[in-house]
Enzyme design. Structure first.
Site, PDB file in Angstrom:
ATOM      1  N   CYS A  65       0.825  -1.201   0.000  1.00  0.00           N
ATOM      2  CA  CYS A  65       0.000   0.000   0.000  1.00  0.00           C
ATOM      3  C   CYS A  65       0.870   1.266   0.000  1.00  0.00           C
ATOM      4  CB  CYS A  65      -0.980  -0.001   1.167  1.00  0.00           C
ATOM      5  SG  CYS A  65      -2.315   1.194   0.972  1.00  0.00           S
ATOM      6  N   ASP A 123      -3.118   1.196  10.323  1.00  0.00           N
ATOM      7  CA  ASP A 123      -4.277   2.093  10.492  1.00  0.00           C
ATOM      8  C   ASP A 123      -4.746   2.076  11.933  1.00  0.00           C
ATOM      9  OD1 ASP A 123      -4.305   1.234   7.493  1.00  0.00           O
ATOM     10  OD2 ASP A 123      -5.452   3.104   7.643  1.00  0.00           O
TER      11      ASP A 123
END
Ligand code: RI2
Length: 334
Positions: free
Chosen positions: A153, A221
């Site tokens: 990512c 996250d």
């Protein structure tokens, strides 16, 4: 004459009140714009989301023309709610709100409350940027000259580790494409522009390439009290492949990525995004699932590089206590 004056006065008051309501609506519109950008991923990456949240709260405080401290607090609370509804997984968002609005209840005057929010928002943004730099310097010590690093990512924290290592060592990076939003391309472009040798691979090629990898570095996250890391979908498969190949798996995360509410059993929610991101004109009769994140259990994580040092995922409780200094009662009521 007196009656005429009082009518004029009332009219003036009405005009002022309408102006005030209009300005208030404008503030909410600005906060809603930030929330929309976060939801649609125009603003993305857990750190950027947290900084944009702090900025939006600062903006609410600056622009507020509330006439009482209670009204001011109500405006801040309403802005909080609008922002909280944007994306559910990145705990950096509620943590940014928590840190910026801390102590707000103690204020009984508008100016005190306003300057508290503004100061705290600025402090958070500055601290966030410093943290990324510090954890990059710390984490980079685990990368050796000649290493091949795999990343997934697009994470500012992971990129900070990689770029810092590249300052003094020869390294190669493998970046995964990261379907469906393809944030891996942002990573690949950023590294290439920085001069770092980078190879882009499709997500399903990770296991084939793992034998050539020395260390995996990814962002986060949210991190739970049990040390499990929520990160971009596919992270846990990479961790599994790294574990099988005995490759070090490092997470790069600022301490505001740890989730205080997991201490009292509140689970980290995995965001389910639109099926259009996977297949826009999908024919009927096909079910599409599009979870944006997954959990990597602590057993598959060797290290977490934070701004206060390298830690084992099993130290999450200590980090949460140090960072947020909560009591169980406070957590229950927050
Ligand atoms: P930084 C991103 O989520 C990725 O999952 C990335 O690993 C994580 O945020 C942390 O990013 P998304 O917003 O805070 O792309 O390290 O869904 O930049």
């Amino acid at each position: 004459m007196e009656m005429f004056l009082s009518q004029k006065c009332k009219k003036f008051k009405r005009v002022c009140e309408t102006g005030r309501i209009f300005k208030q609506r404008k503030v909410y519109m600005d906060v809603s714009k930030t929330a929309k950008k976060i939801k649609e991923m125009e603003i993305r990456g857990a750190g950027d989301i947290a900084r944009a949240t702090a900025k939006a709260l600062k903006h609410t405080a600056e622009k507020s023309n509330a006439t009482s401290v209670d009204e001011f607090k109500e405006e801040i609370n309403k802005s909080k709610k609008i922002l909280l509804n944007s994306r559910p997984t990145a705990v950096s968002l509620p943590n940014s709100i928590r840190l910026v609005t801390k102590n707000l209840d103690r204020y009984s005057d508008i100016e005190g409350a306003r300057s508290n929010i503004i100061k705290r928002a600025d402090k958070f943004i500055l601290r966030s940027k410093k943290s990324i730099k510090n954890l990059g310097e710390i984490g980079s010590n685990r990368i050796k000259d000649g290493d091949t690093v795999l990343t997934h990512c697009n994470s500012d924290a992971a990129l900070s580790v990689i770029k810092e290592a590249y300052k003094t060592k020869k390294i190669n990076v493998i970046a995964t494409e990261s379907r469906p939003r393809l944030q891996g391309k942002i990573t690949a472009r950023e590294l290439a522009e920085h001069g770092v040798p980078v190879t882009l691979i499709v997500d399903s090629a990770v296991r084939s390439f793992m034998k050539n990898v020395d260390i995996v570095v990814v962002g986060a996250d949210a991190i739970g009290v049990n040390g499990a890391v929520a990160n971009k979908i596919g992270t846990s498969q990479i961790a599994l492949a790294a574990n099988e190949a005995r490759v070090t798996f490092m997470v790069a995360a600022e301490t505001y990525k740890f989730s205080p509410k997991t201490v009292i059993g509140e689970p980290i929610k995995i965001e389910e995004r639109s099926e259009d991101e996977v297949w826009k004109d999908c024919p009927g009769g096909i079910c599409i699932k599009n979870p944006a994140f997954d959990f990597t259990p602590p057993e598959y994580i060797d290290l977490i590089s934070t701004e206060i040092g390298l830690i084992s995922p099993h130290m999450s409780y200590a980090i949460l206590k140090e960072e947020f200094d909560w009591s169980i009662e406070e957590l229950k009521n927050s």
